[in-house]
Every structure is written in structure tokens, then in C-alpha cells.
Motif scaffolding. Sequence first.
Motif, short mmCIF file in Angstrom:
data_model
loop_
_atom_site.label_atom_id
_atom_site.label_comp_id
_atom_site.label_asym_id
_atom_site.label_seq_id
_atom_site.Cartn_x
_atom_site.Cartn_y
_atom_site.Cartn_z
N CYS A 23 0.79 -1.05 0.13
CA CYS A 23 -0.27 0.13 -0.18
C CYS A 23 0.71 1.13 -0.21
CB CYS A 23 -1.29 0.12 1.00
SG CYS A 23 -1.75 -1.24 1.24
N LYS A 89 -2.41 1.51 5.96
CA LYS A 89 -3.37 0.85 5.18
C LYS A 89 -4.97 1.28 4.84
CE LYS A 89 -1.18 -4.04 5.88
NZ LYS A 89 -0.88 -4.62 6.13
N TRP A 92 -4.71 4.17 2.45
CA TRP A 92 -5.20 3.21 1.42
C TRP A 92 -6.22 2.80 0.50
CZ3 TRP A 92 -5.73 -0.75 -1.50
CH2 TRP A 92 -4.91 -1.31 -2.36
#
Length: 176
Positions: A23, A89, A92
Amino acid sequence: MSQPANDIGSAGLEVENADMSGCEIAANDIVKLTHDKLSTEEVSASVVCPSCGAVSLFIGITRNSFEGKKVVELEYEAYIPMAQSEMKKICWDVRQKWPSVKHIAIHHRLGVVPVSEASVIIAISSPHRSESLEAVKYCIDTLKATVPIWKKEIYETEDCSWKENKECRWAGSREK
């Protein structure tokens, strides 16, 4: 630019496009873990953008009671490398679900957090309110479910209790 002494770590403008388990975090995303008091104004200002008509905020604060017990403060601990990775994450994922989102800031406090002070502040900007509101809700729900940050409640009686988020993936997975 030097970081405050109690700043555990942040990523974003300082770590542009850092690869985190596949990511990439955008240059305009900020994740921060710190022992310093959180500032709503600072976090909010970090996501303001001329092309955005919405900034949505979530502010999680220490409340003074839980299940009939008087809480005097919370204490947070984290596995910092993994917590930062999981927070990146989340950024992302937000960008995949809501491509119009312009800026994301996730700040979480560690250490002692007195009653009425912020433990976590999430701010997201987007051209329109629906995307930023949905993305903020997703952020806090996912943070509680996936980020290895642990909370201890300290009560007026000087007793304390480590709390497990009911949303976390590993909740209930331990044998009693």
C-alpha cells in the motif's frame, strides 16, 4: 524541521509514497502516533484544500464513566511499527473506496489521556460532504478493528482494566 520530543512517529508529507505492505500512502496523507496532547485545529487545518467543500472530523475523547465505574484517565499503548502500517493501509483503502478524497489525517495519542481530552482525531477532506463523512466513519471503525493500539481504563478506585475493542478482529478469539 524538528519533531516534538514526545512525537512517536508520523508519516505523510515526510514519508511520501512509502511502500507499506503493498500500500502506498499519498503525500497528502498523515498518520501520527504521539504522547502529546492532540489539537483539533492542527489536524483539521492539515486537510483543508481549496478544491474541497468538506472537511469531516471524528474526535474520540476520554469519557468519565464506563459501566457504572468512574474513569479518571485512559492509558494507550501500541505496537508502533504495525500500528503505523495498519493506519497507512486504512488511508490506502479510503482512497480506493472514495477516490475524490483529497487529504486524510489520522492522529492517535499514546500514554495517559485525561477525561475530556482527545485520544484520536481523524480528518478527511473531499469536494463534497458525503464522501468525507463516509470515509471518516470507515476510518474510525477500521482503526478500532485492525490497529494494534491497546487501552487501559484507570478508575477512581485506582483499579484499572485493559479494554478490548469489540470491533477488533481478534476480540473473543482468546480462550477464556
